[in-house]
Design an enzyme around this catalytic site. Structure first.
Site, PDB file in Angstrom:
ATOM      1  N   SER A   1       0.873  -1.182   0.000  1.00 12.76           N
ATOM      2  CA  SER A   1       0.000   0.000   0.000  1.00 12.76           C
ATOM      3  C   SER A   1       0.908   1.230   0.000  1.00 12.76           C
ATOM      4  O   SER A   1       1.047   1.929   0.984  1.00 12.76           O
ATOM      5  CB  SER A   1      -0.923  -0.005   1.220  1.00 12.76           C
TER       6      SER A   1
ATOM      7  N   HIS B   1      -3.369  -6.012   2.656  1.00 13.93           N
ATOM      8  CA  HIS B   1      -2.487  -7.031   3.215  1.00 13.93           C
ATOM      9  C   HIS B   1      -3.184  -8.364   3.463  1.00 13.93           C
ATOM     10  O   HIS B   1      -2.617  -9.271   4.058  1.00 13.93           O
ATOM     11  CB  HIS B   1      -1.863  -6.541   4.523  1.00 13.93           C
TER      12      HIS B   1
ATOM     13  N   GLN C   1      -6.568  -1.496   7.267  1.00 16.87           N
ATOM     14  CA  GLN C   1      -5.460  -2.406   6.944  1.00 16.87           C
ATOM     15  C   GLN C   1      -4.841  -3.083   8.166  1.00 16.87           C
ATOM     16  O   GLN C   1      -4.483  -4.248   8.122  1.00 16.87           O
ATOM     17  CB  GLN C   1      -4.393  -1.599   6.201  1.00 16.87           C
ATOM     18  N   GLU C   2      -4.698  -2.320   9.275  1.00 18.17           N
ATOM     19  CA  GLU C   2      -3.974  -2.882  10.417  1.00 18.17           C
ATOM     20  C   GLU C   2      -4.649  -2.529  11.740  1.00 18.17           C
ATOM     21  O   GLU C   2      -4.948  -1.365  12.003  1.00 18.17           O
ATOM     22  CB  GLU C   2      -2.538  -2.325  10.444  1.00 18.17           C
TER      23      GLU C   2
ATOM     24  N   GLU D   1       1.524  -9.342   7.193  1.00 18.78           N
ATOM     25  CA  GLU D   1       2.352  -8.919   8.325  1.00 18.78           C
ATOM     26  C   GLU D   1       2.166  -9.822   9.536  1.00 18.78           C
ATOM     27  O   GLU D   1       2.504  -9.458  10.658  1.00 18.78           O
ATOM     28  CB  GLU D   1       2.060  -7.453   8.665  1.00 18.78           C
TER      29      GLU D   1
ATOM     30  N   GLU E   1      -3.099   5.808  11.981  1.00 19.55           N
ATOM     31  CA  GLU E   1      -2.206   6.109  10.851  1.00 19.55           C
ATOM     32  C   GLU E   1      -3.029   6.242   9.568  1.00 19.55           C
ATOM     33  O   GLU E   1      -3.990   5.486   9.375  1.00 19.55           O
ATOM     34  CB  GLU E   1      -1.202   4.966  10.748  1.00 19.55           C
TER      35      GLU E   1
ATOM     36  N   ASP F   1       1.754   8.340   7.000  1.00 19.71           N
ATOM     37  CA  ASP F   1       2.628   7.356   6.342  1.00 19.71           C
ATOM     38  C   ASP F   1       2.646   7.686   4.845  1.00 19.71           C
ATOM     39  O   ASP F   1       3.558   8.380   4.365  1.00 19.71           O
ATOM     40  CB  ASP F   1       2.086   5.945   6.620  1.00 19.71           C
TER      41      ASP F   1
ATOM     42  N   LYS G   1       9.963   5.031   7.034  1.00 19.35           N
ATOM     43  CA  LYS G   1      10.337   3.832   6.269  1.00 19.35           C
ATOM     44  C   LYS G   1      11.496   4.211   5.355  1.00 19.35           C
ATOM     45  O   LYS G   1      11.331   5.053   4.462  1.00 19.35           O
ATOM     46  CB  LYS G   1       9.161   3.377   5.412  1.00 19.35           C
TER      47      LYS G   1
ATOM     48  N   HIS H   1       8.589  -1.224   9.454  1.00 25.95           N
ATOM     49  CA  HIS H   1       8.873  -2.215   8.407  1.00 25.95           C
ATOM     50  C   HIS H   1       8.025  -1.898   7.177  1.00 25.95           C
ATOM     51  O   HIS H   1       7.265  -0.936   7.167  1.00 25.95           O
ATOM     52  CB  HIS H   1       8.512  -3.616   8.938  1.00 25.95           C
ATOM     53  N   ARG H   2       8.124  -2.766   6.127  1.00 22.97           N
ATOM     54  CA  ARG H   2       7.176  -2.754   5.014  1.00 22.97           C
ATOM     55  C   ARG H   2       6.422  -4.081   5.046  1.00 22.97           C
ATOM     56  O   ARG H   2       6.861  -5.035   5.696  1.00 22.97           O
ATOM     57  CB  ARG H   2       7.888  -2.628   3.661  1.00 22.97           C
ATOM     58  N   SER H   3       5.332  -4.143   4.310  1.00 26.88           N
ATOM     59  CA  SER H   3       4.591  -5.419   4.304  1.00 26.88           C
ATOM     60  C   SER H   3       5.402  -6.523   3.617  1.00 26.88           C
ATOM     61  O   SER H   3       5.275  -7.693   3.955  1.00 26.88           O
ATOM     62  CB  SER H   3       3.223  -5.252   3.655  1.00 26.88           C
TER      63      SER H   3
HETATM   64  P1  PGA Z   1       3.107  -1.257   3.137  1.00 29.22           P
HETATM   65  O1  PGA Z   1       2.242  -1.290   4.456  1.00 29.22           O
HETATM   66  O2  PGA Z   1       4.483  -1.652   3.485  1.00 29.22           O
HETATM   67  O3  PGA Z   1       2.373  -2.236   2.262  1.00 29.22           O
HETATM   68  O4  PGA Z   1       3.040   0.158   2.609  1.00 29.22           O
HETATM   69  C1  PGA Z   1       2.669  -0.838   5.684  1.00 29.22           C
HETATM   70  C2  PGA Z   1       1.941   0.416   6.103  1.00 29.22           C
HETATM   71  O5  PGA Z   1       1.058   0.908   5.398  1.00 29.22           O
HETATM   72  O6  PGA Z   1       2.263   0.970   7.134  1.00 29.22           O
HETATM   73 ZN    ZN Z   2       0.653   2.694   6.766  1.00 23.65          ZN
END
Ligand code: PGA
Ligand code: ZN
Length: 424
Positions: A42, A162, A170-171, A212, A292, A319, A344, A372-374
């Protein structure tokens, strides 16, 4: 200090089985170290460019051009340099690329070298990587930093890009805010994670995991996901809102259609203002302390609204909004969007620029969260960056799957070996 004598890169694979780069740097005396580059799903539209080959093989995802750029072109800029001079080396690579987004040689190529330089320098100086990062921060900014252990956000329930389920956010992450040390952080996180698994099983939900490492069940709503997490915290005999808090990464750009936020999973279409109210309601119902990408990266009015409404009580993290880019962060701060930044490496493409962005955030009372990244590898550099710069927060997935747990395990060793480094 021994000079760099060789730079070698190869194509390796990330946690999704997608090609990425591993780079090894060797000094004149034979000391060598390597590092690997992560990759997002993403991604923010203003991220530095990850150079991919777009050939038929590997579904277009191979990175042979970037690997060749390292081996055949960039290596000559680095050989003969002192690895302690991180800034000088990064700047020579950036200058050679000569584009704003590193699309010429690839941000993945530049970052692979940048990371490997830090690793080999730490090894040659016979110090931990986190100590080396403190030195690099001092070199770049002129300021000292104190080491500290970061408090993690563990992503225990996955949706969005993800996972293949119907959850739009997403998380869903837990933060063991009340833990006394990193050992306890891990105990609480893993116990909650396994209790969540039990609860999902009892309720006939899938316990397959997303990119993740968090569970990825199909649920009725974001609300149901939060309820299950609170149940898992209570089942662990911990107090939600006291021992353990909750964080969300909406990754809202992924479900914004240019006008509205489309929550497919619960058949809702919400304006920026209605989505702000939706998030506000969730924070009132659940102990959510951090959100986020609560708005799309281009929805400036939405971000301002969200910041006005929730900014004084909740950490609002940019982000995709800031993509670890100092200039974009500066613009966002001027527009009063968000109050913290996700960091990141590969969004910007070098250690030096990453540190400059963190420094700028520090100067403006913006909190940073190392991430991290996914798509990850066994590389644990971000754990050392978080400790070395005393960042205080890290986000590196569930306490499950080695690409995620490797970072937590590295942090356990740092705490074990340096009893004076405490949770921030
Ligand atoms: P991504 O996801 O590494 O796929 O961008 C992580 C995030 O959005 O924080
Ligand atoms: Zn994010």
């Amino acid at each position: 200090m021994q000079k760099i004598s060789s730079v070698n890169a190869i194509q390796v694979f990330d946690s999704r089985g997608i090609p990425t780069i591993s780079c090894k740097i060797t000094l004149e005396d034979g000391i060598s170290a390597s590092a690997m580059v992560p990759s997002g799903a993403s991604t923010g539209s203003k991220e530095a460019v990850e150079l991919r080959d777009n050939e038929i093989t590997y579904h277009g995802k191979s990175v042979i051009k970037a690997v060749n750029n390292i081996n055949n072109i960039l290596s000559s800029l680095v050989i003969g340099k002192n690895p302690n001079n991180q800034k000088e080396i990064d700047e020579s690579l950036i200058l050679f690329d000569d584009t704003k987004d590193k699309s010429n040689v690839g941000a993945n190529a530049i970052l692979a070298i940048s990371l490997a330089v830090a690793h080999v320098a730490a090894k040659a100086n016979n110090i931990s990587l986190y100590e080396h990062f403190s030195r690099v921060y001092k070199d770049i900014t002129g300021e000292n930093v104190n080491h500290s252990m970061p408090l993690p956000m563990f992503n225990i329930l996955n949706g969005g890009e993800h996972a293949d389920n119907n959850i739009d956010i997403q998380e869903f992450m837990i933060i063991p805010s009340g833990a006394k040390d990193f050992v306890e952080v891990m105990q609480w996180a893993t116990e909650i994670y396994h209790n969540l698994k039990k609860i999902l099983l009892i309720n006939n939900h899938s316990t397959a995991v997303g990119d993740e490492g968090g569970f990825a069940p199909s649920l009725e709503s974001n609300d149901e996901a939060l309820k299950l997490i609170v149940d898992a915290i209570k089942e662990t005999e911990l107090v939600p809102g006291k021992d353990v808090n909750i964080a969300l990464d909406c990754a809202a750009s992924e479900f914004f259609d240019g006008k509205e936020y489309i929550l497919t999973g619960e058949s809702k279409k919400l304006s920026s203002s209605a989505f702000t109210d939706y998030l506000d309601d969730l924070t009132k119902k659940y102990p959510i302390v951090s959100i986020e990408d609560g708005m799309d990266e281009n929805d400036i009015e939405g971000w301002k609204l969200l910041t006005e409404k929730l900014g004084s009580t909740c950490q609002l993290v940019g982000d995709d909004l800031f993509v670890t880019n100092k200039k974009i962060l500066k613009d966002g701060i001027n527009k009063e969007m968000a109050n913290s930044i996700l960091i990141k490496f590969n969004q910007v493409g070098s250690i030096t620029e990453t540190i400059e962005t963190i420094h700028f955030a520090n100067q403006n009372n913006f909190k940073s969260i190392i991430s991290h990244r996914s798509g990850e590898t066994e590389d644990t550099t971000i754990a050392d960056l978080a400790v070395g710069l005393g960042i205080g927060q890290i986000k590196t997935g569930a306490p499950c799957r080695s690409d995620r747990v490797a970072k937590y395990n590295r942090l356990l060793w740092i705490e074990e070996e340096s009893s004076n480094i405490l949770l921030k």
